[in-house]
Design a protein around this motif. Structure first.
Motif, PDB file in Angstrom:
ATOM      1  N   TRP A 140       0.925  -1.229  -0.069  1.00 34.15           N
ATOM      2  CA  TRP A 140       0.071  -0.057  -0.003  1.00 34.15           C
ATOM      3  C   TRP A 140       0.787   1.274  -0.003  1.00 34.15           C
ATOM      4  CZ3 TRP A 140      -4.400   1.554  -1.509  1.00 34.15           C
ATOM      5  CH2 TRP A 140      -5.008   3.036  -0.785  1.00 34.15           C
ATOM      6  N   GLN A 141       1.830   1.125   0.652  1.00 32.31           N
ATOM      7  CA  GLN A 141       2.796   2.327   0.726  1.00 32.31           C
ATOM      8  C   GLN A 141       3.555   2.672  -0.480  1.00 32.31           C
ATOM      9  OE1 GLN A 141       3.243   4.657   3.246  1.00 32.31           O
ATOM     10  NE2 GLN A 141       1.416   3.817   4.181  1.00 32.31           N
ATOM     11  N   GLN A 142       3.807   1.538  -1.382  1.00 33.61           N
ATOM     12  CA  GLN A 142       4.468   1.763  -2.564  1.00 33.61           C
ATOM     13  C   GLN A 142       3.428   2.035  -3.804  1.00 33.61           C
ATOM     14  OE1 GLN A 142       7.384  -1.404  -3.576  1.00 33.61           O
ATOM     15  NE2 GLN A 142       6.746  -2.327  -1.526  1.00 33.61           N
ATOM     16  N   THR A 143       2.196   1.846  -3.407  1.00 32.58           N
ATOM     17  CA  THR A 143       1.048   2.015  -4.496  1.00 32.58           C
ATOM     18  C   THR A 143       1.104   3.504  -4.728  1.00 32.58           C
ATOM     19  OG1 THR A 143      -0.060  -0.009  -3.926  1.00 32.58           O
ATOM     20  CG2 THR A 143      -1.282   1.962  -5.236  1.00 32.58           C
ATOM     21  N   ARG A 144       1.209   3.889  -6.107  1.00 32.34           N
ATOM     22  CA  ARG A 144       0.688   5.378  -6.411  1.00 32.34           C
ATOM     23  C   ARG A 144      -0.629   5.413  -7.226  1.00 32.34           C
ATOM     24  NH1 ARG A 144      -1.009   9.061  -7.123  1.00 32.34           N
ATOM     25  NH2 ARG A 144      -0.445  11.266  -7.932  1.00 32.34           N
TER      26      ARG A 144
END
Length: 485
Positions: free
Chosen positions: A147-151
């Motif tokens: 989720w943190q890497q998702t743009r």
């Protein structure tokens, strides 16, 4: 659209389909190639997004693209790709049939009032396991690093479009459940999941060029944004005309009615008005998928199953089939429902089971259609039909009998491809409106009328079907829980 050709591309649930169509509606070239879906324990259903991109490039390499002035896209929706800023998929795509987020969806739906749903959407549509917010909340909770890497959280057509043009865009109709009747994002919905509003794509018009294709045989040709397969398919089948009823059959059955009248009805999706087109839709969960399941389980080819049904008349040996193999969408929206055969006897043979599958799917379509008719205030004696599920004459006759309506089948077997081509034609300025494109490109070549001798049986059978859904639903859920221990 004199001397011009257009390309329609459909990234479907099981395959990429495409066609080059000229101004008279003639198919110049076509492409179809399937790709795998991975079903896993716990309700996970996934695909590799690179399969979509690879096959779209293959389609463009193999088809005759001479004279093509624009390309249009449509795709399955409520299938989501979690991608980084470069468009790299961080996870396999979570397919619309995936039920992992069911408990999350129930919790999110409880936070939204019916009054708000009616204000935003004009109908009390549920937040279910396939809703974008349910998927985002599930990933945020279970895969916080991803989720943190998702743009971007992208739909299949938008993922493909990004890889063709380098432009991130989506459309309002595909974003059903996230946008209101003004075609803008509902921030209150997105804010149910912290960070969601920063990960959705900018909204473009359905028939707007989002950019030029960067490379390959269509380099420099505009790519039209397009929209979801249900809307594209319903419009491609005839839904641009107000008061029309439509039936799409593929992996699932999708019923549609075009009507400016909206009577809030549970279980129905009402799309925002777009360019004078107001579609009411009811997508079921299982259509061709149920047929494929039965055929594979019994060592049959799909055409062999149709031939078997054509040789099998209804009798006391015919069971009742509930086709909820992986839950149900419209109008029940219950991911935990499961399929069943009822009334099996020693006299029941393989042909009786096969016929029951056809009848059960048709009855799920009728249940969905009846909800739509209440929502749209329209009941038609004619239904315009399209999709690969209408290749079987025996199934088409069963559908006509159970729906009690004349079925007219689209000549081009892929209404999503035709709808995408229509949108491309309008977007490129070769048609002034989608209704003009429909009149130029859509033709129907087969008709099926209800058999009067079957009327009383099908009416009683459908009543029994509706009772069975209500009475066996909890039993099926209990059985699943017992077997999961």
């Amino acid at each position: 659209m004199k001397n011009a050709r257009i390309v329609g591309i459909d990234v479907g649930t099981t395959s990429v389909k495409a066609a080059v169509i000229d101004e008279a509606g003639q198919v110049i070239s076509r492409f179809s190639h399937s790709y795998p879906t991975h079903w896993q324990t716990g309700g996970a259903v996934e695909q590799d997004p690179q399969d979509w991109v690879r096959l779209v490039h293959l389609a463009l390499a193999e088809m005759d693209l001479d004279g093509v002035v624009a390309a249009g896209l449509t795709s399955q929706v409520n299938t989501h790709v979690f991608a980084d800023a470069d468009g790299t998929a961080l996870l396999p795509a979570i397919v619309w049939q995936d039920g992992r987020a069911q408990s999350v969806a129930i919790a999110l739906d409880a936070r939204v009032t019916t009054e708000d749903k009616l204000k935003w959407w004009g109908a009390p549509m549920p937040i279910d396991a396939s809703h974008a917010c349910s998927r985002m909340a599930w990933v945020a909770e279970n895969m916080p690093d991803i989720w943190q890497q998702t743009r971007w959280v992208m739909l299949p057509k938008d993922y493909v479009a990004f890889h063709l043009t380098g432009v991130v865009a989506t459309d309002a109709v595909s974003s059903i459940g996230l946008v209101d009747q003004t075609l803008g994002y509902v921030l209150d919905i997105l804010d149910l999941v912290p960070g969601a509003r920063d990960r959705v794509a900018p909204i473009a018009g359905i028939m707007q060029s989002i950019g030029l294709i960067k490379e390959g045989p269509l380099k420099g040709v505009p790519l039209i944004c397009g929209t979801m397969d249900a809307w594209a398919g319903l419009v491609g089948t005839g839904g641009a005309q107000d008061g029309t009823s439509m039936y799409l059959s593929g992996t699932s059955e999708i019923m549609g009615i075009s009507s400016q009248t909206v009577t809030p009805t549970s279980g129905v999706i009402v799309f925002p008005d777009y360019d004078g087109i107001r579609l009411h839709a009811a997508p079921t969960q299982s259509g061709g998928d149920a047929k494929m399941w039965f055929a594979q389980s019994n060592g049959l080819k799909l055409d062999e199953m149709s031939a078997l049904v054509a040789q099998t008349s209804p009798s006391t040996a015919t069971p009742l089939f509930l086709p909820q193999l992986q839950g149900e969408r419209a109008p029940l929206w219950d991911a935990d429902l499961r399929a069943a055969f009822l009334g099996v006897s020693r006299a029941t043979a393989r042909g009786d089971f096969a016929r029951a599958v056809y009848e059960g799917v048709a009855m799920s379509a009728r249940m969905a259609l009846e909800a739509l008719q209440a929502s749209a205030g329209v009941k038609s004696d004619v239904i315009l039909c399209g999709g690969g599920g209408f290749r079987s004459a025996s199934w088409n006759q069963i559908r006509a009998d159970i729906l009690g309506a004349e079925l007219r089948v689209l000549e081009l077997g892929e209404p999503g491809v035709l709808g995408a081509a229509m949108m491309a034609g309008v977007g490129a300025g070769h048609f002034t409106h989608i209704t003009e494109a429909l009149g130029a490109l859509a033709t129907y070549d087969r008709t099926y009328t209800p058999d009067p001798s079957q009327r009383f049986r099908t009416e009683d059978l459908h009543s029994l079907y509706c009772d069975a859904i209500r009475q066996t639903g909890d039993l099926g859920k209990r059985l699943t829980q017992i077997n999961a221990r």
